[in-house]
Design an enzyme around this catalytic site. Structure first.
Site, PDB file in Angstrom:
ATOM      1  N   PRO A   1      -1.484 -25.649  25.613  1.00 20.34           N
ATOM      2  CA  PRO A   1      -2.898 -25.643  26.013  1.00 20.34           C
ATOM      3  C   PRO A   1      -3.077 -25.827  27.523  1.00 20.34           C
ATOM      4  O   PRO A   1      -2.527 -26.754  28.113  1.00 20.34           O
ATOM      5  CB  PRO A   1      -3.485 -26.835  25.258  1.00 20.34           C
ATOM      6  N   CYS A   2      -3.874 -24.965  28.122  1.00 18.58           N
ATOM      7  CA  CYS A   2      -4.077 -25.028  29.570  1.00 18.58           C
ATOM      8  C   CYS A   2      -5.396 -25.681  29.963  1.00 18.58           C
ATOM      9  O   CYS A   2      -5.633 -25.949  31.129  1.00 18.58           O
ATOM     10  CB  CYS A   2      -4.003 -23.628  30.176  1.00 18.58           C
ATOM     11  N   GLN A   3      -6.264 -25.969  28.987  1.00 17.68           N
ATOM     12  CA  GLN A   3      -7.583 -26.521  29.308  1.00 17.68           C
ATOM     13  C   GLN A   3      -7.521 -27.778  30.176  1.00 17.68           C
ATOM     14  O   GLN A   3      -8.384 -27.951  31.045  1.00 17.68           O
ATOM     15  CB  GLN A   3      -8.375 -26.823  28.029  1.00 17.68           C
TER      16      GLN A   3
END
Length: 106
Positions: A76-78
């Site tokens: 996840p890059c959020q």
């Protein structure tokens, strides 16, 4: 392709990395996907044995992961992007990077 390489697919989702590497003739030896529905789709789409696809990467000991030459990880890059709150490693999802690091150095 001269040599078939073994790869692992972490945070596998629907299998974008798998699709590309399999087309190049490489072999999946391990995958991890948290979402049970995505795991089922992954298994069905790529006709892999369910024992090769695991769930939560945080619960998997690096020693259980077979030898491989390529590590794919779409974590996840959020926590790091403008698409999220940019809490970085203070966001639990941001710490998943360290699971990748453990696997790389085991």
């Amino acid at each position: 392709m001269d040599k078939k390489l073994k790869f692992i697919d972490l945070f596998a989702g629907l299998g974008g990395f798998h699709q590309a590497l399999a087309k190049l003739g490489h072999e999946l030896v391990f995958a991890s996907e948290l979402d049970p529905e995505l795991r089922k789709i992954y298994i069905d789409n790529f006709r892999v044995k369910s024992k090769v696809v695991s769930g939560d990467i945080r619960k998997i000991k690096p020693s259980r992961i077979p030898p491989h030459q390529i590590l794919c990880a779409g974590f996840p890059c959020q926590p790091f992007s403008i698409g999220g709150y940019r809490k970085g490693f203070k966001d639990t999802r941001g710490t998943l990077f360290f699971n990748i690091e453990k696997i790389l150095y085991s």
